[in-house]
Design an enzyme around this catalytic site. Structure first.
Site, PDB file in Angstrom:
ATOM      1  N   GLY A 153       0.823  -1.290  -0.023  1.00 58.96           N
ATOM      2  CA  GLY A 153      -0.114  -0.057   0.077  1.00 58.96           C
ATOM      3  C   GLY A 153       0.889   1.416  -0.136  1.00 58.96           C
ATOM      4  N   CYS A 154       0.296   2.445  -0.464  1.00 57.31           N
ATOM      5  CA  CYS A 154       1.177   3.718  -0.543  1.00 57.31           C
ATOM      6  C   CYS A 154       1.341   4.207   0.748  1.00 57.31           C
ATOM      7  CB  CYS A 154       0.114   4.760  -1.490  1.00 57.31           C
ATOM      8  SG  CYS A 154      -1.326   4.945  -0.948  1.00 57.31           S
ATOM      9  N   PHE A 155       0.551   4.156   1.780  1.00 59.12           N
ATOM     10  CA  PHE A 155       0.778   4.598   3.006  1.00 59.12           C
ATOM     11  C   PHE A 155       1.907   3.828   3.643  1.00 59.12           C
ATOM     12  CE2 PHE A 155      -3.470   6.867   3.047  1.00 59.12           C
ATOM     13  CZ  PHE A 155      -3.096   7.990   3.081  1.00 59.12           C
ATOM     14  N   GLY A 158       5.677   4.446   2.515  1.00 56.84           N
ATOM     15  CA  GLY A 158       6.213   5.623   2.862  1.00 56.84           C
ATOM     16  C   GLY A 158       6.592   5.645   4.406  1.00 56.84           C
TER      17      GLY A 158
END
EC number: 1.2.1.38
Length: 350
Positions: A153-155, A158
């Site tokens: 996932g993107c979150f 990061g």
């Protein structure tokens, strides 16, 4: 054995993730040499439309027509990227043979704990696949030659890249607060009143707070891989009036005796050989504009001696390193290409 020409299909091609995968594939050296061919482009609501109508920023594919996402359409491809809504990937993947490399951008195969999946997604757990953050210890080797890959996932991307060195090196107590400010493209293209320009422009809004966001167990799972301590995460996503980008700020209690110099050296050593993670010079803060369009993650690590906390900030493009770029990076590893092939390290600031 990798075929002489690798035929690639993208399911969910007209979505933001699918479009980003196509953009990167068009710039891949294997596409330029003819070693990689872009085959079927499929979707659901846009069947029959052309790429020129939906994604005019991809002129090389202008005349291509979006097809329905079926087993028959995807048959005969060597690689299939799945950019489908959560819960749909497992059904499609089960119809594709083991000889097909399937790279899933949805959440279906990310979580290893079936209870976590049921709690946050409300359906039966389909299992787990090799997880696509190569920068995590041991994961690069798992991805080499893999025929099934779960893109993160993107979150979690990061935040994991921000926190992994600190947790592994025991710089912090893993009672962590994470705030991630994200652009609206992370919510996809589907029309929604909260995502209208009049609702988002000039405004910031937290959502899915207090442990409700589906990416919370994924981030917790990642950090638990590198510590024996209990990991507790308070995750707050914030919607910002940006098309793309995620800025993550993570704070956690500092282990007694850890200095700024020690913390910084841990990060520099951890990422010294990683092509897509840059530890910025002291005093330089990550900015989303500096990573837009790139597969980079910019990181800064600081010790707050007054509050006795570690502060880590990271910036990624949610559509590149956060989705499409990660998918292509995983494809490169799975097929034996150079890991960095087709993936820009330069942003487009300002």
């Amino acid at each position: 054995m990798v075929p002489m020409t690798i035929k690639v299909a993208v399911a969910g091609a007209s979505g933001y993730a699918g479009g980003e995968i196509l953009r990167l594939l068009l710039g891949h050296p294997a596409y330029a040499s003819g070693e990689l061919e872009i085959g079927a482009l499929t979707a659901a609501s846009t069947v029959g439309s052309t790429v020129a109508e939906l994604m005019p920023h991809l002129p090389q594919l202008a005349d291509r027509v979006i097809e329905d996402t079926t087993k028959e359409v995807l048959a005969g491809h060597d690689v299939v990227f799945l950019g489908l809504p959560h819960g749909f990937s497992a059904e499609i993947a089960n119809q594709l043979g083991p000889e097909v490399t399937v790279i899933d951008c949805a959440a279906d195969f990310r979580l290893t704990n079936a209870d976590d999946w049921s709690k946050f997604y409300g359906s039966e757990h389909a299992g787990s696949w090799p997880y696509g953050i190569p920068e995590m210890p041991g994961h690069r080797e798992q991805l080499k030659g893999a025929t099934r890959v779960a893109v993160p996932g993107c979150f979690p991307t990061g935040a994991t890249l921000a926190l992994l060195p600190a947790v592994q090196a025991d710089l912090i107590e893993p009672d962590i607060s994470v705030v991630s400010i994200t652009g609206v493209s992370g919510a996809g293209k589907k029309a929604s009143v909260p995502l209208l320009g009049s609702e988002t422009m000039g405004s910031l809004k937290a959502y899915n707070t207090s442990g409700k966001h589906r990416h919370t167990p994924e981030l917790t799972q990642n950090l638990k891989e590198v510590t024996d301590k209990d990991v507790t995460i308070s995750f707050t996503p914030v919607l910002a009036p940006l098309p793309r980008g995620i800025l993550t700020t993570a704070t956690a209690p500092l282990i007694d005796g850890v200095t700024q110099e020690q913390a910084r050296k841990v990060y520099e050593d951890f990422y010294v050989d990683e092509p897509f993670v840059l530890v910025l010079p002291e005093g330089v803060q990550p900015q989303t504009q500096n990573v837009v369009g790139s597969n980079m993650c910019h990181v800064q690590i600081e010790v707050d001696t007054v509050a006795r906390k570690v502060l880590v900030t990271s910036a990624i493009d949610n559509l590149t390193k956060g989705t499409g770029g990660a998918a292509v990076q995983c494809m490169n590893l799975a097929l034996g290409f150079e890991e960095t092939a087709g993936l820009p390290r330069t942003g487009v600031a300002p």
